[in-house]
Enzyme design. Structure first.
Site, PDB file in Angstrom:
ATOM      1  N   HIS A  39      -3.231 -11.939  -2.392  1.00  0.00           N
ATOM      2  CA  HIS A  39      -3.330 -10.706  -1.627  1.00  0.00           C
ATOM      3  C   HIS A  39      -2.561  -9.595  -2.349  1.00  0.00           C
ATOM      4  CE1 HIS A  39       0.489 -12.423  -0.101  1.00  0.00           C
ATOM      5  NE2 HIS A  39       0.866 -11.149  -0.004  1.00  0.00           N
ATOM      6  N   ALA A  40      -2.749  -8.404  -1.838  1.00  0.00           N
ATOM      7  CA  ALA A  40      -1.984  -7.237  -2.285  1.00  0.00           C
ATOM      8  C   ALA A  40      -1.528  -6.503  -1.031  1.00  0.00           C
ATOM      9  CB  ALA A  40      -2.847  -6.319  -3.158  1.00  0.00           C
TER      10      ALA A  40
END
Length: 157
Positions: free
Chosen positions: A68-69
């Site tokens: 994820h970011a």
């Protein structure tokens, strides 16, 4: 599917408000014959006010985490025990992924802005401590890599 697409479009329109960067931070070790200590302090050796602390442990061999970011979250990752590797991707085709090994409790990895991350190669004794500048907020997460690339592109304009 329509709800997922609506959420993806909503995130791609968002702008990151913090600079996209990562860097190593070395913490000062205090110690004597009794052992060692590292102090972590808001806005002193941590470049933000800490609002959330969590740690990852007991990760099974071969398990990868992250994927994820964040739009705006700032984090510092510290392997307080054992080791792991952090794969960092800024979403720009001209840059290769960076792989950072965390294996020392006086070494931290500062990550802010649009950096896709995954954690790999956890040692059996790894405890990965994470300090964050905000409380958990699902709307700050980007969990789809293609969506991440679109957000990166829209933030360049």
């Amino acid at each position: 599917m329509e709800i997922l697409q609506k959420n993806m479009n909503k995130n791609t329109q968002k702008k990151s408000l913090v600079p996209t960067k990562f860097e190593s931070i070395n913490f000062e070790i205090k110690g004597d014959s009794r052992g060692s200590l590292i102090a972590i302090e808001n806005n002193k050796n941590i470049p933000f006010e800490i609002k959330r602390v969590y740690y990852i442990f007991d990760t099974k061999i071969g398990v990868e985490r992250g994927f994820h970011a964040h739009l705006n979250l700032q984090q510092i990752l510290i392997a307080v025990s054992g080791s792991c590797q952090i794969v960092l991707d800024n979403g720009k085709p001209e840059n290769n992924n960076e792989i950072i090994t965390l294996n020392n409790p006086n070494q931290g990895l500062y990550i802010s802005g649009l950096i896709w991350r995954k954690m790999i190669n956890f040692s059996p004794d790894c405890v990965l401590l994470v300090l964050a500048d905000d409380f958990y907020n699902e709307s700050d997460y980007i969990r789809n890599y293609d969506e991440f690339l679109k957000v990166v592109k829209s933030n360049e304009q």
